[in-house]
Design a protein around this motif. Structure first.
Motif, PDB file in Angstrom:
ATOM      1  N   UNK A 138       0.835  -1.201   0.000  1.00 38.04           N
ATOM      2  CA  UNK A 138       0.000   0.000   0.000  1.00 38.04           C
ATOM      3  C   UNK A 138       0.868   1.248   0.000  1.00 38.04           C
ATOM      4  N   UNK A 139       1.913   1.266   0.826  1.00 33.21           N
ATOM      5  CA  UNK A 139       2.804   2.427   0.875  1.00 33.21           C
ATOM      6  C   UNK A 139       3.495   2.648  -0.461  1.00 33.21           C
ATOM      7  N   UNK A 140       3.956   1.564  -1.090  1.00 33.59           N
ATOM      8  CA  UNK A 140       4.648   1.690  -2.372  1.00 33.59           C
ATOM      9  C   UNK A 140       3.706   2.204  -3.459  1.00 33.59           C
ATOM     10  N   UNK A 141       2.503   1.659  -3.522  1.00 33.46           N
ATOM     11  CA  UNK A 141       1.569   2.083  -4.574  1.00 33.46           C
ATOM     12  C   UNK A 141       1.101   3.518  -4.375  1.00 33.46           C
ATOM     13  N   UNK A 142       0.966   3.951  -3.128  1.00 37.39           N
ATOM     14  CA  UNK A 142       0.524   5.315  -2.861  1.00 37.39           C
ATOM     15  C   UNK A 142       1.637   6.338  -3.069  1.00 37.39           C
ATOM     16  N   UNK A 143       2.853   5.990  -2.658  1.00 35.61           N
ATOM     17  CA  UNK A 143       3.959   6.954  -2.689  1.00 35.61           C
ATOM     18  C   UNK A 143       4.697   6.979  -4.026  1.00 35.61           C
ATOM     19  N   UNK A 144       4.753   5.852  -4.727  1.00 34.69           N
ATOM     20  CA  UNK A 144       5.586   5.761  -5.927  1.00 34.69           C
ATOM     21  C   UNK A 144       4.836   5.104  -7.082  1.00 34.69           C
TER      22      UNK A 144
END
Length: 270
Positions: free
Chosen positions: A92-98
């Motif tokens: 989730x963090x990767x898809x939202x941030x990058x």
């Protein structure tokens, strides 16, 4: 592929903002630091200056991420709930941030078709400066004769109460000389304490040789354990002895009940 204009700060800042509040730590490293201490068969297939990030979970992850995940997850009777929680948080963090960057996410429990781990977690933590990976070679005048002693990671703040969860490789983010490799905090500096640490860890893992003998190299001895380690003498890393000696329910004890194939290299800290 041309290098991305993203910087170390441009990656660590957003990623840390997403994951720190969930009880994770993120530590940057260069792929070259990791590859330089391993044989070619374990190298990451990226340029030496490519940016990577190792993700650790701390004791706070149990309350801040794992329990909410169980409460709100739609998965019925998950077989590996902590792994699924970590995957959910990191992805989730990767898809939202990058959303526009290529990110190779490797989790500690994943294996290649050859049955080798996708990355050696304790090695990654050590070269990033996140935790010190104590190995048999770090003890002078070894008292063990020809016996093999498997290595163990110690965190400067949490002792053994943490886990190395994932390695993120930002394929197109090239890092320049501004990222300097840090020395991991040496929390167990004396020979006597290193002997106590390795003996406590290896006595708990009576079956360690069944796993790690596949690759007879010190940097490949990534193991998992939840045993309390002995209280160590005073060191620059305050609280290590206290954290290692406490017996308390947390993310590690909730996860260790899983069984794994004996021919894999488990990649936990102590």
């Amino acid at each position: 592929m041309a290098a991305s204009s993203a910087s170390v700060e441009g990656v660590i800042g957003p990623l840390g903002s997403c994951l720190t509040k969930l009880g994770f730590e993120v530590c940057p490293l260069k792929v070259g630091w990791y590859n330089s201490v391993l044989p070619p068969s374990f190298h990451l297939p990226y340029p030496d200056d490519a940016l990577a990030v190792v993700v650790l979970s701390t004791p706070a992850m149990f309350e801040q991420a794992f329990l909410p995940f169980l409460e709100h997850s739609s998965i019925q009777k998950p077989s590996d709930p902590v792994d699924q929680c970590v995957r959910h948080c990191v992805s989730t963090a990767v898809s939202q941030c990058f959303p526009e960057l290529k990110v190779d996410v490797r989790y500690d429990y994943e294996l290649l078709p050859s049955r080798k781990p996708k990355f050696l977690a304790q090695t990654a933590a050590h070269v990033s400066g996140a935790a010190f990976y104590y190995q048999q070679s770090d003890v002078t005048d070894q008292p063990w004769g020809g016996r093999k002693m498997f290595g163990v990671c110690i965190h400067p703040s949490f002792g053994g109460w943490f886990a190395i969860r994932a390695l993120l490789v930002f394929e197109d983010v090239a890092v320049g000389p501004e990222l300097v490799q840090p020395d991991p905090p040496d929390c167990v500096a004396s020979r006597e304490d290193r002997i106590k640490l390795l003996e406590a860890f290896n006595l708990h893992w009576t079956g360690a040789t069944e796993t790690s003998s596949l690759w007879d190299r010190p940097t490949q001895r990534d193991r998992r354990s939840t045993s309390p380690l002995p209280r160590l003498s005073a060191s620059p890393c305050s609280g290590v002895g206290v954290f290692c000696q406490k017996k308390r329910p947390n993310l590690i004890s909730a996860h260790v009940s899983r069984t794994r194939p004996t021919d894999t290299a488990d990649t936990w800290a102590c």
